[in-house]
Design a protein around this motif. Sequence first.
Motif, PDB file in Angstrom:
ATOM      1  N   HIS A 200     -16.621  -9.786 -24.185  1.00  0.00           N
ATOM      2  CA  HIS A 200     -18.029 -10.041 -24.515  1.00  0.00           C
ATOM      3  C   HIS A 200     -18.561 -10.962 -23.422  1.00  0.00           C
ATOM      4  CE1 HIS A 200     -21.181 -10.982 -27.855  1.00  0.00           C
ATOM      5  NE2 HIS A 200     -21.713 -11.149 -26.650  1.00  0.00           N
ATOM      6  N   PRO A 225     -20.329  -5.656 -24.576  1.00  0.00           N
ATOM      7  CA  PRO A 225     -21.424  -6.447 -25.154  1.00  0.00           C
ATOM      8  C   PRO A 225     -21.806  -7.610 -24.241  1.00  0.00           C
ATOM      9  CG  PRO A 225     -19.773  -5.962 -26.816  1.00  0.00           C
ATOM     10  CD  PRO A 225     -19.191  -5.519 -25.505  1.00  0.00           C
ATOM     11  N   THR A 227     -24.512 -11.067 -23.913  1.00  0.00           N
ATOM     12  CA  THR A 227     -25.495 -11.979 -24.486  1.00  0.00           C
ATOM     13  C   THR A 227     -26.109 -12.803 -23.369  1.00  0.00           C
ATOM     14  OG1 THR A 227     -24.314 -12.097 -26.592  1.00  0.00           O
ATOM     15  CG2 THR A 227     -25.886 -13.857 -26.118  1.00  0.00           C
ATOM     16  N   ALA A 250     -17.524 -15.029 -27.174  1.00  0.00           N
ATOM     17  CA  ALA A 250     -17.657 -14.553 -25.799  1.00  0.00           C
ATOM     18  C   ALA A 250     -16.388 -14.834 -25.015  1.00  0.00           C
ATOM     19  CB  ALA A 250     -18.860 -15.208 -25.126  1.00  0.00           C
TER      20      ALA A 250
END
Length: 553
Positions: A200, A225, A227, A250
């Motif tokens: 992540h 993914p 962010t 993460a």
Amino acid sequence: MRGTTLPGALDEAAATGPDIAVSFPSSAERLTLTALAARTTALARALVAEGVAPGERIGVFSRNNADFMTAVIAVGRAGAAACPLPLPTSAGDLAGYAARIAAVTSAAGVGRVLVGAGADGLTRRLAPVLPALRFDGIAGLVRSARDGVALPDVSPSDLAIVQFTSGSTAVPKGVVLTHRNVVHGTAAIADGIGLGVGDHGATWLPLYHDMGLFGALSAILTAVPMTIWSPSTFIKDPASWLRSFAEIGATVAPSPNFGYDALLAAVDPAEVAGLDLRRWRVALNGAEPVSPVTVQRFGAHFAPAGFAPEAMFPVYGMAEATLAVTFPPLGRPPVTTWVDRDRLARDGVAVPAPAGDAGARGLVGVGRPVRGMRLRIVDGRRRAVPDGTVGEIEIAGDAVTAGYLTAGGPPTALEADPAGERWLPTGDLGFLAAGELHVSGRRKEMIIVRGVNYYPEDAEALVRDAPGVYRRRCVAVADTDDSGAGAESLTVIAETTLDDAADRIRLAADLRVAVGSALGLAEVSVRLVAPDALPRTSSGKFRRAEARDLARQ
């Protein structure tokens, strides 16, 4: 990652992981890769309908939100090239900021700028002083898209992005990057850190900066993914950002060295045990010199939270390489090579010295070339030098730019060396030790006093941790003394919160003695300035040329 163009690579990622999401907590947005691909297609159709021509260069002016990522990819899908524009670092000096935007857009040949959510207020203020630019809202264009508009064929050799360098020592240059450059560069990053299932990605870096943009694209194009926070989220409260980072699980995040210093200052030792950083497996540290002190302190400070020593990942990269140049091996803690400081600066040779010795300088190894990248160290005649000898770093490879855009002229192509090969001179100095790169400084930043070379990093390291220096913020520059003879001196400019005149005089004297005695240099001056007075680039690096002017005020 099989696509040969930026939009093609996104489409492949969306087919692989349609429900993988890109999240923007600061703007409360979340897009799956399928939705992102569809949104970029809609915006591309709207741009073509508006008359955007193949090869046109289009500015992207947006915060770290879905509009930014949509615009960069959509512009490429429309056959044009995206030019990310920096946002202002402060609310003041609108005229100076407008002048910088005018210079960048002129160099890139930009006439149209796409404006993202939250940036329209600033563009309303800019429009009257930048009449040559047309500002178009991204959201409105997406709403106006029509399905019947045909999109052009896009080739890997077409220009995809014009990435302006942050310009710590010079006027920013427009780095021309093709779709091939972007696809190869982001693939090399993913390969170098083993990015894949279970990962992540996360970043707070501005997307208009190369480390922010290509770091984020590396995850997105690998169907991982991602962010993306706004930079202000981190800058205002690094500890809160770290808690959010840990909570989402993460695994990969990049930051310049100063970001790790900020986390060290923000998170009290008593709070560390309450964090869970066990999943953070790659903490990329680059975009500015990597400090061995920061590396050691960060690892020790956050060990109780499960941060592993091998997670700290010192790297070397630049916009001209579509970011990544060298990475260390995965799973290895950072390695610091200690060398004689004077021999390194004066003779250009890396002579081993005892770790922590008063006359030693520690340089953190930043690994070997990533996949598809070649690197060499050369002398002033562009001849390769042996290991342990300082020279300019040159690079070549599939992700390396073919040249630059300059105001008022055609793109500047790379010149061939005497052997006929097109290597990019980086302007950085370094040496190889056992095949691993160690970066020692910038060629243009070298301070020369009475014919002797001094690295600014050496002076800065001597005073950065002195009591009274605000958040380790200081720079060393070459300056001309006040004698009228034009003799050069080394000037240290340090931020401080001290108000009392006696305390300031004492601090300046302490810094002067520390630098002068360690470097054997009498021509040392110190200037103290208020917190946040040192000018920075869009990536957070200090602007040395402007700092030199500050020293003379």
